[in-house]
Design a protein around this motif. Structure first.
Motif, short mmCIF file in Angstrom:
data_model
loop_
_atom_site.label_atom_id
_atom_site.label_comp_id
_atom_site.label_asym_id
_atom_site.label_seq_id
_atom_site.Cartn_x
_atom_site.Cartn_y
_atom_site.Cartn_z
N ILE A 208 0.83 -1.20 0.00
CA ILE A 208 0.00 0.00 0.00
C ILE A 208 0.87 1.26 0.00
O ILE A 208 0.52 2.26 -0.64
CB ILE A 208 -0.94 -0.01 1.23
N THR A 209 1.98 1.20 0.69
CA THR A 209 2.86 2.37 0.82
C THR A 209 3.76 2.56 -0.40
O THR A 209 4.29 3.64 -0.62
CB THR A 209 3.73 2.25 2.09
N LEU A 210 3.92 1.52 -1.20
CA LEU A 210 4.87 1.54 -2.32
C LEU A 210 4.74 2.76 -3.25
O LEU A 210 5.76 3.34 -3.63
CB LEU A 210 4.72 0.25 -3.13
N PRO A 211 3.53 3.17 -3.64
CA PRO A 211 3.44 4.34 -4.53
C PRO A 211 4.02 5.62 -3.94
O PRO A 211 4.36 6.54 -4.69
CB PRO A 211 1.93 4.49 -4.75
N MET A 212 4.16 5.66 -2.62
CA MET A 212 4.69 6.86 -1.96
C MET A 212 6.21 6.94 -2.11
O MET A 212 6.78 8.03 -2.10
CB MET A 212 4.30 6.86 -0.48
N VAL A 213 6.87 5.78 -2.27
CA VAL A 213 8.33 5.77 -2.34
C VAL A 213 8.83 5.60 -3.77
O VAL A 213 10.00 5.89 -4.06
CB VAL A 213 8.92 4.67 -1.43
N LEU A 214 7.98 5.11 -4.66
CA LEU A 214 8.38 4.97 -6.06
C LEU A 214 8.35 6.33 -6.76
O LEU A 214 7.53 7.19 -6.42
CB LEU A 214 7.44 4.02 -6.79
N PRO A 215 9.21 6.55 -7.76
CA PRO A 215 9.09 7.77 -8.57
C PRO A 215 7.71 7.82 -9.24
O PRO A 215 7.23 6.78 -9.73
CB PRO A 215 10.19 7.60 -9.62
N VAL B 223 -5.20 9.59 -7.06
CA VAL B 223 -5.59 8.67 -5.99
C VAL B 223 -4.44 7.75 -5.63
O VAL B 223 -4.12 7.57 -4.43
CB VAL B 223 -6.82 7.83 -6.41
N ILE B 224 -3.77 7.19 -6.62
CA ILE B 224 -2.71 6.22 -6.37
C ILE B 224 -1.54 6.86 -5.62
O ILE B 224 -0.99 6.26 -4.68
CB ILE B 224 -2.21 5.61 -7.70
N VAL B 225 -1.16 8.08 -6.00
CA VAL B 225 0.02 8.69 -5.37
C VAL B 225 -0.30 9.35 -4.03
O VAL B 225 0.60 9.51 -3.19
CB VAL B 225 0.68 9.73 -6.31
N SER B 226 -1.55 9.74 -3.80
CA SER B 226 -1.89 10.42 -2.55
C SER B 226 -2.47 9.49 -1.49
O SER B 226 -2.40 9.79 -0.29
CB SER B 226 -2.89 11.56 -2.82
N MET B 227 -3.01 8.36 -1.92
CA MET B 227 -3.65 7.45 -0.97
C MET B 227 -2.71 6.93 0.11
O MET B 227 -3.13 6.81 1.28
CB MET B 227 -4.29 6.29 -1.74
N PRO B 228 -1.43 6.62 -0.19
CA PRO B 228 -0.55 6.17 0.89
C PRO B 228 -0.41 7.17 2.03
O PRO B 228 -0.23 6.79 3.19
CB PRO B 228 0.80 5.95 0.17
N LEU B 229 -0.49 8.46 1.72
CA LEU B 229 -0.41 9.48 2.78
C LEU B 229 -1.63 9.40 3.69
O LEU B 229 -1.50 9.49 4.92
CB LEU B 229 -0.32 10.87 2.14
N MET B 230 -2.79 9.23 3.09
CA MET B 230 -4.02 9.09 3.88
C MET B 230 -3.96 7.81 4.71
O MET B 230 -4.31 7.80 5.90
CB MET B 230 -5.23 9.07 2.94
N TYR B 231 -3.51 6.74 4.10
CA TYR B 231 -3.43 5.45 4.77
C TYR B 231 -2.46 5.49 5.94
O TYR B 231 -2.79 5.08 7.05
CB TYR B 231 -3.02 4.38 3.76
N ARG B 232 -1.24 5.99 5.71
CA ARG B 232 -0.23 5.98 6.76
C ARG B 232 -0.62 6.86 7.94
O ARG B 232 -0.44 6.47 9.11
CB ARG B 232 1.12 6.47 6.21
N THR B 233 -1.17 8.03 7.65
CA THR B 233 -1.57 8.94 8.73
C THR B 233 -2.72 8.35 9.54
O THR B 233 -2.73 8.42 10.78
CB THR B 233 -1.99 10.30 8.14
N THR B 234 -3.70 7.79 8.84
CA THR B 234 -4.85 7.19 9.53
C THR B 234 -4.45 5.97 10.32
O THR B 234 -4.91 5.78 11.46
CB THR B 234 -5.94 6.82 8.50
N ARG B 235 -3.59 5.16 9.75
CA ARG B 235 -3.13 3.96 10.48
C ARG B 235 -2.41 4.36 11.76
O ARG B 235 -2.61 3.76 12.81
CB ARG B 235 -2.22 3.12 9.59
#
Length: 216
Positions: free
Chosen positions: A45-52, A93-105
């Motif tokens: 889930i976090t991968l899109p946040m670290v990939l270019p 959605v793909i590039v911003s969703m990890p931010l929502m996920y990590r913060t909420t988690r």
């Protein structure tokens, strides 16, 4: 100055943030309650946040392009996602969703588990625990994720230009408009769009911070 990039950017950011809000919270809840495979799920889930972002855009092309299974299925209805406004939303959605996920988690994990255990002991259903205990007690963390995901969607460039392209009036956002202006050596226009993007992002963050402070 043509204002269509501004309209497309705001529309994309709003729609993608609404989608990201629900998906991010849902994924955070699922992962926090997983018994096995939590680390792998979190990494994926976090991968899109670290990939270019260009790599993310490339994989989106592979996934939804005309040669893919999804692309061929959509072509049966004479529709393609590539180089459409919908593609800008998917990219955001793909590039911003990890931010929502990590913060909420993080907010979910910091909540005192005794509150949830007490509710379960009293026979409260998981659905009511989620909506009446978990969400209200982690609302500030969720709002922080909302701010981050919205501002990230506002400035999305790499995945968008790869998957949605830079079509004026269709998929050209403020970020891609800046790129096009620089390519055309129109630095005045690029500066105008850059300042507009900065002001919109800064204004949104300030408004949300003020609203959160008022609610505390």
């Amino acid at each position: 100055m043509e204002i269509s990039p501004l309209i497309i950017t705001l529309k994309t950011a709003v729609v993608s943030t609404v989608i990201t809000f629900f998906i991010g919270i849902g994924l955070a809840y699922i992962v926090v309650n997983m018994k096995r495979g939590q680390g792998l799920a979190d990494a994926v889930i976090t991968l899109p946040m670290v990939l270019p972002p260009t790599v993310v855009g490339f994989f989106l092309l592979l996934m939804f392009g005309k040669r893919s299974l999804i692309g061929q299925f959509l072509l049966q209805f004479d529709f393609s996602l590539v180089f459409t406004w919908q593609a800008t939303v998917i990219s955001a959605v793909i590039v911003s969703m990890p931010l929502m996920y990590r913060t909420t988690r993080g907010a979910f994990e910091q909540l005192d588990k005794n509150i949830i255990y007490a509710a379960q002991t009293l026979g409260v259903s998981d659905w009511k625990i989620f909506w009446r205990i978990l969400i209200p007690n982690t609302r500030y963390g969720i709002l922080a994720g909302l701010v981050l995901s919205f501002t990230r969607a506002l400035g999305e460039f790499g995945a968008t230009i790869m998957f949605a392209g830079n079509i004026p009036g269709v998929t050209q956002t403020m970020s891609t408009a800046i790129y096009a202006a620089v390519q055309a050596n129109d630095y005045d226009l690029a500066f105008q769009w850059a300042m507009a993007l900065v002001l919109f992002s800064l204004t949104f963050v300030l408004i949300m911070n003020k609203w959160i402070d008022m609610k505390k």
